[in-house]
Design a protein around this motif. Structure first.
Motif, short mmCIF file in Angstrom:
data_model
loop_
_atom_site.label_atom_id
_atom_site.label_comp_id
_atom_site.label_asym_id
_atom_site.label_seq_id
_atom_site.Cartn_x
_atom_site.Cartn_y
_atom_site.Cartn_z
N LYS A 637 -22.15 -26.53 15.58
CA LYS A 637 -21.36 -27.30 15.77
C LYS A 637 -21.21 -28.32 14.36
N GLU A 641 -18.20 -28.76 11.84
CA GLU A 641 -17.69 -29.99 11.84
C GLU A 641 -17.76 -30.17 10.13
N ARG A 658 -14.81 -28.67 20.72
CA ARG A 658 -14.88 -29.33 21.94
C ARG A 658 -15.91 -28.68 22.97
N ALA A 661 -19.27 -29.50 22.02
CA ALA A 661 -19.65 -30.89 22.31
C ALA A 661 -19.90 -31.07 23.67
N GLU A 664 -23.43 -29.82 24.30
CA GLU A 664 -24.45 -30.92 23.82
C GLU A 664 -24.66 -31.90 24.95
N GLU A 665 -23.47 -32.30 25.60
CA GLU A 665 -23.65 -33.22 26.57
C GLU A 665 -24.55 -32.63 27.95
#
Length: 670
Positions: A637, A641, A658, A661, A664-665
């Motif tokens: 990730k 980026e 996305r 992400a 990761e959450e």
């Protein structure tokens, strides 16, 4: 009837006709009765004439590019100054008679028993195609005449076979008067068409397609459409009989066919070579419905071409491997177009079983080079190893293709029975694509499941029956495909559909599906994702290399997106990977085994679990796998980026970012 060509095109054709007729027509008198033999002196004179014609046409093209004017004595459009053998009263001069004369003379020269002459005459046809590309309508007529020549040759075979029906080329001949006159003149010039003549014409068409591709010509799509149309109209029954050697002598025919098995293999190879080029991926990505329908027509042809493999098995191994490779390439490239009717899938699976069973059941573990007969330090040791390695790579490449195609078809057939995407015509009591399929409308998906189960149990027979060995089997399977990146992500994307099959068989207790249940558990997509990261040593830069690759980048991105979606839906399973080993153990207990080795492995495994050691060990390993996978995806990730901010990533990575992400959450929530 196409409209008459403009004056410039007629002058150009008249010039070519004059050159070809004056230089080559006389040589057709050599060896007037088949086989058309040449003396060494005649061959030298003919080769010199062919070389002169080819060089002259190329020189004219260069002069035209430099703006040079044509000689005044040959620019007349009246048609009186060229040497065409057709009488003016037979055909008004519209340029087509010149084209007819050019093609028939050159095809006639392909009938000589000299490979040098065949090659030189073929090169002139290729050169003429190149010079005619600036006149679209004339060029299309030229390609049409080359195909008609192939049809006429196959019609000759039909006439020489027992129990022959009318050839489809008859319909082509009667379509318009120009084709009819062409075939009349072809019969006069071509006194000895044979398999080598057809092979030469397929070579010509393949070379023309390569030229169009290299020059990025707008005529490429027209060539593909025309070629697929004519391939579909070929008399395949006669083509198959030709390979089977079912020829009889026919004294009244002026044509002669040498029933040479080697030449029939070359002919099949030439046809497959052309077909593979027609089906290159860039050509298949046609948005129009007509383009899609055009390739669907080829689905029925594959079994007819594959049937020739049965007669090729006793030939040279290298040529037989080449033919199998080409047929597999054709099947893989038009695979998306067989999904409209499950009867096609059933037929193709039977073809794979009949002709590629050796590849499907070959062990997927690495082959070792045997050097028992060589002394250590021998200068022949390296060369022998290289030879064995080369053959091994070729076999493994074919095996990868065959297994991918087999699993792709079987999985597709297994889960698509009731989703409305497939139509089934198997219930008809008729010979479908050469195979009898009786009333399988209600059992098509079961056929696919049975095929998977049978294949897996055959591969599985050499594996120790415990969960650890089965995990190693899955790793070996991935390693087998990692040797070719494009195949790796194709098979991974296909295995993502395994849960759809599992839903159909989860509540089924039948013995014949026990193999497929175990297969689906081993190849659970989330578990396979873990194993892929393990084989990549959790190196996120390898994933970056895959993502930016021109060949596999899109497929890799699709795979990661789908896997991350599955991970979010099966989070507990991703965190605790040992759940898959437990599921495999559960399924294994249901299988009835009598082997002492299996009983002993079960006892050992049971003892470990009773002591609690096995469970603790599996839990610790599962935790390590999760944390390594987490670190790898976090690094992926961040790198994506950074590349996006610097504008260095070749396409938009936002959908993948996305998904990462979201991953990761979930990790933070845990």
């Amino acid at each position: 009837m196409p409209p008459p060509p403009p004056e410039k095109e007629k002058r150009h054709l008249a010039r070519l006709c004059d050159l070809v007729s004056s230089s080559l027509l006389l040589h057709l008198e050599y060896g007037s009765s088949p086989p058309r033999q040449l003396t060494p002196k005649e061959e030298r004179h003919l080769l010199l004439a062919l070389s002169t014609v080819n060089k002259t046409i190329r020189r004219w093209d260069l002069e035209e590019e430099r703006g040079c004017q044509l000689d005044q004595e040959i620019v007349s459009g009246s048609g009186e100054l060229y040497s065409c053998c057709l009488l003016p009263e037979e055909h008004p001069h519209d340029g087509v008679d010149c084209l007819t004369n050019i093609v028939t003379i050159l095809v006639g020269l392909l009938g000589f028993c000299s490979n040098y002459v065949k090659h030189s005459a073929s090169n002139i046809l290729i050169t003429i195609s190149s010079t005619l590309t600036k006149f679209e309508s004339i060029w299309i007529e030229f390609i049409e005449l080359v195909w008609v020549s192939i049809h006429e040759a196959l019609k000759c075979v039909c006439n020489a076979l027992r129990s022959t029906t009318d050839s489809k080329s008859d319909g082509i001949a009667s379509s318009n008067s120009s084709i009819t006159s062409f075939m009349t003149l072809l019969n006069n010039h071509c006194l000895g068409i044979d398999e080598q003549t057809m092979s030469s014409l397929f070579r010509v068409l393949h070379a023309i397609l390569k030229f169009l591709k290299h020059s990025d010509s707008d005529l490429k799509d027209e060539f593909i459409s025309l070629s697929i149309h004519h391939i579909g109209k070929m008399p395949w029954d006669s083509f198959h009989r030709l390979h089977a050697g079912e020829l009889v002598s026919c004294a009244k025919d002026r044509f002669s066919f040498c029933n040479d098995s080697a030449q029939s293999r070359v002919l099949t190879g030439r046809l497959l070579q052309l077909l593979c080029s027609l089906l290159e991926q860039s050509y298949l990505e046609l948005e129009s419905t007509d383009g899609q329908d055009m390739f669907v027509k080829l689905v029925d042809i594959v079994p007819k071409i594959a049937a020739s493999l049965q007669e090729q098995h006793d030939g040279p191994k290298s040529l037989y491997q080449y033919l199998k490779h080409k047929i597999l390439m054709v099947m893989m490239r038009i695979r998306p177009y067989i999904q409209q009717d499950c009867s096609h899938i059933v037929c193709w699976l039977k073809l794979l079983r009949q002709y590629f069973q050796d590849l499907l059941h070959e062990p997927i573990s690495q082959h070792s080079v045997q050097q028992d007969n060589c002394l250590e330090g021998s200068p022949f040791l390296l060369s022998m190893a290289d030879l064995v390695e080369s053959e091994d790579k070729s076999t493994r490449h074919l095996q990868r293709q065959a297994i991918y195609l087999f699993l792709s078809l079987s999985i597709r057939l297994s889960y698509s029975r009731n989703d409305g995407t497939l139509q089934c015509s198997c219930k008809r009591d008729e010979c479908l694509l050469g195979h009898k399929v009786h009333g399988c409308n209600d059992h098509c998906n079961c056929f696919g499941l049975s095929e998977i189960s049978d294949w897996f149990q055959r591969c599985y027979i050499d594996v120790s029956f415990d969960s650890k060995s089965l995990t190693c089997f899955a790793l070996s399977f991935l390693e087998f495909y990692m040797e070719e990146d494009d195949m790796l992500f194709s098979i991974l994307l296909q295995l993502l559909d395994a849960p759809l099959i599992f839903l159909k068989v989860a509540n089924t207790g039948t013995t014949e599906l026990s193999g497929v249940k175990l297969f689906l558990s081993i190849f659970d997509p989330v578990h396979i994702f873990h194993q892929l990261l393990f084989l990549l040593h959790y190196d996120h830069m390898v994933l970056i290399d895959y993502l930016i690759s021109k060949d596999v980048g899109v497929h890799c991105a699709q795979y990661l997106l789908r896997c991350l979606r599955l991970v979010s839906q099966s989070w507990h399973s991703f965190v605790d990977d040992s759940v898959y080993l437990t599921e495999i153990e559960k399924l294994e207990c249901k299988r009835q085994r009598t082997s002492r080795d299996i009983s002993s492995a079960r006892a050992s495994s049971s003892k470990e679990h009773k002591n609690g050691y096995g469970c603790d060990k599996e839990a610790n390993i599962s935790q390590k796998l999760f944390f390594k996978a987490k670190a790898c995806l976090y690094s992926l990730k961040r790198t994506l980026e950074d590349l996006q901010k610097k504008g260095l990533f070749p396409y938009n990575p936002k959908p993948l970012l996305r998904s990462l992400a979201r991953f990761e959450e979930l990790c933070e929530q845990r």
